[in-house]
Design an enzyme around this catalytic site. Structure first.
Site, PDB file in Angstrom:
ATOM      1  N   THR A 212     -24.032  27.649  -6.675  1.00  0.00           N
ATOM      2  CA  THR A 212     -23.256  28.764  -6.133  1.00  0.00           C
ATOM      3  C   THR A 212     -24.150  29.795  -5.465  1.00  0.00           C
ATOM      4  O   THR A 212     -25.325  29.945  -5.802  1.00  0.00           O
ATOM      5  CB  THR A 212     -22.464  29.474  -7.254  1.00  0.00           C
ATOM      6  N   GLU A 260     -19.643  34.739  -7.412  1.00  0.00           N
ATOM      7  CA  GLU A 260     -20.362  33.524  -7.045  1.00  0.00           C
ATOM      8  C   GLU A 260     -19.433  32.585  -6.275  1.00  0.00           C
ATOM      9  O   GLU A 260     -18.276  32.405  -6.661  1.00  0.00           O
ATOM     10  CB  GLU A 260     -20.888  32.804  -8.284  1.00  0.00           C
TER      11      GLU A 260
END
Length: 315
Positions: A212, A260
Site C-alpha cells: 500500500t 493507505e
C-alpha cells in the site's frame, strides 16, 4: 488562470472584474452555482471573473483551534475553479489584523481599489468584515456608492445526501466523518479527495502481498471514518483503481491513524516521496480485528475483489 496570494500580487494595471468572495471549501454544487454565475456575468460584461478566498480559514483566527477539516486544499480549489472558467483566484492571508477590517474598509481596499469590481456575486447569507458585520444588503448599498452591482444567487441545492438537507461544506464534512463518501460525492459532484506524500510505513501490506501507499495527508485534511473504501489512487496523472484503508490497523495494535491505498493489480510501483491523491468512491466495510492473520488475508482478498467491482461499475 492567474493565482495571487495577497493584494500586492494583483497586477497594477488590473481593470474591472466580476468578483465572488468566500471560503468555497470543497467547491461543492452550491458553490458551483455562484461561481458559474460570476463567470457567466463576467463573460457578458467582457471582464475577468475573480474568486477571493482566505488562508487560513477565518474561524482559526477568530477562534483559535477551531479550524474545520478541509475538503480541498487551496491548490485543488483553484484547479476546480479554473475548470469552471474562473480567470483569477486571490488568496487573502487571513490575519488578526485583517479580521479587524470593517465591512466598509474591506469593500474599498479589496473590491474597489484592487479588483475594481463591476459586479459582485454572492449567496444570500454572505457575511464579511469585522465580526461578520457586513451582509448582502450593506454590500448592495456600497455598490451604489462605488459603481458595482450585486447579484444574490440561491446556492441551496438539495438531494438524497443528509436526508435532503441543503448542500453545504458542513454537511459534507459530517458525511465524510461518518464514512458516507457516496453522500459526499453527491454534494461535491465528484468523489472526495485526500492528498499527500507517500511515506514509508510498517510495510506489513507488502509482506502480505498487498503493498500500500501510506499517504501522509496535508494538515487539516477531512479524512473519512475508519474503514475500507473503494476508489482511485492518482499518481502523476494516472488514476489507478484502489482498495483504501483508513484507521489505526487494530490487527497489529496500531495507534496512529493512517490512509493507505492498494493499487489493484499493479506490481512494482515505487511511490515513495511522490505527491498522490486518493479518491473515495464507496464505503466497503468498517475496521475490524480478526482472529488470525489468515482470516485477515482472506478478508483483504474479498475487499480487493469488492473494490475492483465497484470501480469497474463506476467507470
Amino acid at each position: 488562470m492567474q493565482r495571487w496570494r495577497g493584494l500586492e500580487d494583483i497586477p497594477q494595471d488590473w481593470g474591472r472584474s466580476v468578483v465572488t468572495i468566500g471560503s468555497y471549501d470543497g467547491v461543492h454544487r452550491g458553490h458551483q452555482l455562484i461561481i458559474k454565475h460570476a463567470v457567466d456575468r463576467a463573460r457578458r460584461l467582457g471582464v475577468p471573473a475573480v474568486v477571493v478566498t482566505f488562508d487560513p480559514h477565518p474561524s482559526e483566527v477568530v477562534r483559535p483551534g477551531s479550524h474545520p477539516p478541509l475538503l480541498a486544499p487551496h491548490h485543488r480549489r483553484a484547479e476546480l475553479m479554473g475548470e469552471l472558467g474562473v480567470d483569477a483566484v486571490l488568496i487573502l492571508p487571513f490575519t488578526s489584523e485583517f479580521s479587524k477590517l470593517s465591512p466598509a474598509d474591506f469593500v474599498v481596499k479589496v473590491l474597489v481599489d484592487k479588483l475594481h469590481a463591476k459586479a459582485v456575486v454572492e449567496g444570500p447569507n454572505f457575511r464579511f468584515g469585522h465580526r461578520a458585520a457586513g451582509n448582502v444588503d450593506f454590500l448592495a448599498e456600497q455598490g451604489k456608492i462605488y459603481d458595482f452591482e450585486v447579484d444574490i444567487i440561491d446556492l441551496y441545492v438539495t438531494g438524497e445526501a443528509g436526508g435532503g438537507q441543503p448542500f453545504s461544506s458542513t454537511l459534507t464534512r459530517r458525511l465524510i466523518a461518518e464514512g458516507d463518501v457516496a453522500g459526499a460525492r453527491e454534494i461535491l459532484g465528484r468523489p472526495h479527495r485526500v492528498e499527500g506524500v507517500v511515506v514509508r510505513g510498517a510495510q506489513r501490506g507488502r509482506e502480505m502481498g498487498f503493498p500500500t501507499a501510506n499517504v501522509e495527508t496535508l494538515p487539516h485534511t477531512c479524512i473519512p471514518a475508519d474503514g475500507v473504501y473503494a476508489g482511485y489512487l492518482h499518481v502523476e496523472g494516472e488514476a489507478m483503481p484502489a482498495a483504501i484503508s483508513v484507521g489505526t490497523n487494530p490487527q497489529f495494535d496500531g495507534t496512529e491513524r493512517t490512509v493507505e491505498a492498494y493499487a489493484i493489480d499493479r506490481v512494482g510501483l515505487d511511490l515513495y516521496g511522490l505527491h498522490v491523491a486518493v479518491d473515495f468512491l464507496a464505503y466497503v466495510r468498517g475496521q475490524a480485528k480478526f482472529e488470525s492473520l489468515e482470516a485477515l488475508l482472506e478478508q483483504m482478498a474479498k475487499d480487493v475483489e469488492r473494490c475492483r467491482q465497484i470501480v469497474a461499475a463506476d467507470a
